[in-house]
Design an enzyme around this catalytic site. Sequence first.
Site, PDB file in Angstrom:
ATOM      1  N   HIS A 123     -10.666  -4.801  10.342  1.00  0.00           N
ATOM      2  CA  HIS A 123     -11.242  -4.666   9.009  1.00  0.00           C
ATOM      3  C   HIS A 123     -12.545  -3.881   9.024  1.00  0.00           C
ATOM      4  O   HIS A 123     -13.349  -3.998   8.108  1.00  0.00           O
ATOM      5  CB  HIS A 123     -11.508  -6.045   8.389  1.00  0.00           C
ATOM      6  CG  HIS A 123     -10.274  -6.762   7.941  1.00  0.00           C
ATOM      7  ND1 HIS A 123      -9.413  -7.347   8.820  1.00  0.00           N
ATOM      8  CD2 HIS A 123      -9.755  -6.968   6.704  1.00  0.00           C
ATOM      9  CE1 HIS A 123      -8.403  -7.910   8.144  1.00  0.00           C
ATOM     10  NE2 HIS A 123      -8.595  -7.695   6.863  1.00  0.00           N
ATOM     11  N   GLU A 141       0.811  -1.224   0.000  1.00  0.00           N
ATOM     12  CA  GLU A 141       0.000   0.000   0.000  1.00  0.00           C
ATOM     13  C   GLU A 141       0.837   1.262   0.000  1.00  0.00           C
ATOM     14  O   GLU A 141       0.588   2.182  -0.769  1.00  0.00           O
ATOM     15  CB  GLU A 141      -0.929   0.033   1.223  1.00  0.00           C
ATOM     16  CG  GLU A 141      -2.221  -0.726   1.048  1.00  0.00           C
ATOM     17  CD  GLU A 141      -2.043  -2.226   1.169  1.00  0.00           C
ATOM     18  OE1 GLU A 141      -0.944  -2.658   1.575  1.00  0.00           O
ATOM     19  OE2 GLU A 141      -2.983  -2.959   0.849  1.00  0.00           O
TER      20      GLU A 141
END
Lengths: 439, 328, 355
Positions: B129, B60
């Site tokens: 998450h 990322e």
Amino acid sequence: MATKVFMEALSPTMEEGRLVKWLKNEGDAVKSGDILAEVETDKAIMELVARGDGILRRRLTGDGDTSPVGSIIGVIAAADENIDALIAEASGGGGASTAAPATAAAPATAAAPATAATPATAATPAAAATPASQPPVPRPPSPVPAAAAAAAADLRSSPLARRIAAERGVELGAIQGSGPGGRIIKRDVEAAASQPPVSRLPSSVSPTAASAADYQDLPLSQIRKTIARRLAESIGPIPTFYLTAELDMERVAEMRSAMAELGDGFKVSFNDIIIKAVASALAQHPECNAHWQGDSIRQWHRVHIGMAVAIDDGLITPVIFDADRKGLRQLAAESRDLAKRARDRKLTPNEYTGSTFSISNLGMFGIDQFTAIINPPEAGILAVGSIEAKPVVIEGAVAVRRRLRVTLSCDHRVIDGAAGARFLQTLRRLIENPLLLVY
Amino acid sequence: MSVITYRDALNQALREEMQRDDRVFLMGEEVAVYQGAYKVSKGLLQEFGEMRVVDTPITELGFAGVGVGAAMVGLRPVIEFMTWNFALLAIDQVVNAAAKMLYMSGGQYPMPMVFRGPNGAALQLAAQHSQAWESWLAHIPGLKVITPATPYDAKGMLKAAIRDDNPVVVLEGEMLYNTKGEVPDGDYIVPIGKAEVKREGEHCTLVAHGKTVLMALQVADALEKEGIRVEVVDLRTIRPMDVETIAASVRKTNRAVVLEEGWEVCGVGAQVVDYVQRHCFDHLDAPILRVHQEDVPMPYAKNLERTAKPDVAKTIAAIRQVMYLPTA
Amino acid sequence: MCLGHGVPLRRPTLSAMAKKKTPPRSEPSFGETDAPTRASLLHSMLLQRRFEERCAEAYALGRIGGFCHLYIGQEACGTGAISLLRDDDYVITTYRDHGQALARGLTPRAVMSELFGRSDGCSRGKGGSMHLFDRNTNFLGGHGIVGGHVPIATGVGFAIKYRGTDQVILCFMGESVVNTGAFHEALNMAALWKLPVVYIIENNRYGMGTALERASAIHDIYQRGAAYDMPRAQVDGQDVLMVRAAVAEAIHRARTQSIPTLLEVRTYRFMGHSMSDAVSGTYRTKQELEEYMKRDPIHVLRAHMEERGEIDDAGMTALDEEIKAVVQDAWDFAEASPEPALESLWEDVMVETTT
């Protein structure tokens, strides 16, 4: 640490308070929350509580004195504490140096900083203002003496409610808030704004305001309050009772005939004489010449008789002012004039408002006696029947005498039975000894 | 007009913008061969090729930086984070590079790029998450942050974001991808920086964004049956926030509840409340209340998760409170 | 060219970004320089040296605030590498960027004004020492986060490939960067996708106060490239000609094959990490410093040139005087440049978007 006792604003519109009675003496120990005195506000008698602990070292005002809101009227301090400076401040300044809130709006702004941290957040709008619109500039809180601010801070209200109240001229202090913690919210203010105004005198009060010398206001004693409350509960808005007396009219008749012989200008009616007698009796019985005002009784020092006159579609009551001081000829002339103009519907409002007592006469209709309905806020009304010749017992023998039955309706909140009876006693004396009317 | 899913709306936006401008490319994990972890980029590799639909390793920070570099020299990258939870690894590139490049360079290097991906909780994805990131990102001057809640807004706002010469953060939602709505065929733009009143009402303002807009509409439907008409304001853009639309609503209704899926402290709702108290002070009849996630990391167990999340019942209770109605 | 999935690359239509190709400078064959080039190198390095010395003075006098990282001792790295670039190539670097900026062609006036925080600065006073940017020379900054700019370099390489042009980007970094995650991710992708990036590690042995040996598991850190199967080499960074030779080869590889290279240029900084850092006596000894100062890159090049009879003392003195005057001019210019207008505080946060 000394505590100043202030004349507090115990209602939002109060500007001065009359200390009715101290309940603590100089030298008494007091705690925060103890009741120090009874204070009469513009609305009612309220309790003034102590805001600190200690000894009530000084009472700076006496029973019955009136002080402006915000003035220092006492000092609570430790027994040995020097309070000279405070005394000097109280007498020198003539009151607290901080201004009292004069309008309903002021306690609301004083309440805002006390109850919410708005000053801190309100100080930032200048920096990094969003381009969309300018943030509102906060009003600085108006200076309020500590005690008054504490009282005002209890007045919780939403910003919207305050704004609506200000716009519609509704007093926040008169509203009971329905929000949490008694918060006054929009629906409370709107409900209050839509109700008819309370405690306004009816239009029968003369628009030319009576001066204070014309009356004295008697505060309600506890007995009065209780009677008022209990009787109103049992009977309706005005707890009324009725006293009837039958008066001997022979001497009045003689007087009237004698006056008629003097010429047309001296003709008077029975009603005129009755008015004069009633007025004179009322002058001697001010407790019957009174108005009920809700939290006090207004005893009038002048006698203004409302004279009921039948007109086409109803009834109107033109007023003969100072009826007790006018001669019969004047009374007669006035009553004639007023009656005519009443029937012609040419009376001005000044002429049919301002009575302190009313008389209703249905004698011309052959009514023996009747009960009249009191004209609030008057405390009494006299119903006058017809004059009839009838047999009565005088000194053991039956004689034919012209007799008149009068019925006094009394508002029991103002006039007790004995007071009404005493009035009628005096009336009888005057009617049955009409020469007394000359004196 | 067609009724399509939020996912397909995004897909259409990407496709149309990539057709319209050669400089636009999509980069992220599983966007190409896999057709997108959530199938948002379905079919794009086939149409545009692997130079324009680029699969990355799990990097990322790396590929966010690649996007920054490409934008610096004139391309218009769309950087997809599989979820915004992983974007935390890339936050240096989003905040320290993309957001600040134009400013630090004295206006020389604009950042015409988009960072997008699903944000916030889904179902039982647990603590790492399930986070909502809008308040972190909306804090930064130099970024635009958008949260389209409907397919119509998704397509129109993603197009606007791609055409915007500034770095735009697009916060979508796994729970939104399957929702359906009417979307015009072809090109249209929904402007960034404009909130929308999704339901009119005069009794209470309910401010929401992202997936909580759907919840807000359910709240409005439920209260309508009691004669309470809630005005639902969909923020659509968190930064720059459309203060005027919010303020106009509260001036009309005199009270507000702010709904969000993030946590309480320094959440987006806190900013909304600040704007409202500042711009509508004299119109407020009640304090402004917020409904948000409980102050805990998201638990796994279904019952715990349900309790942790904001819901219709909690929102209705808050509305009743600001209306001074007894809680039914 | 293929990114490696087995799907053939389809070149995008480039109508939106037709870019004029600048004629290539005559590419020296890996390291060859001529006399004018050497003179130019000397000029550039001496300019950087005198400029940085005046910066130290300016910082002490309060003209420069915040962080100020000086390039003194490292001039050969940037100068050697950048001297090989075309105008349309790119440079990106760390916060120790003054030398590279001057080598690339930013004017001393523009750089000094930026350091003084004035409106004529290359970043209009908004960036400062760590954020020198210049679009005209494709100088992409000046970045403050250790390793943060390395993925950006990879991104520029990606864009070059995307467009199908033959530009290259030089990415300078300190040796501490090789331990960051960003370095790893960026180099992996550059190697995986075969991008035209030359990664140049300026290994000055100390990451702030921490010696390389205490921070990195391997000491020949160019070997990190092995993890990506990346061409790599180690170079003596105090000899500008050696640097040039190594970087020339890497540039050629990038430009013609679109393959990245990792170079470790061993150098030394004569000043502290920044102006807040002691020159010596804390984490390095004075002796060590003095030892390294014997290999001052300016002296090394001068020696080369003296050997060839291209410079003498008088020439050196004259050059020095000229350069000092240029630096003084930069100082005066910066001093006279106005502070940024207050309105500029709110400018360039966002672009007004028209599409």
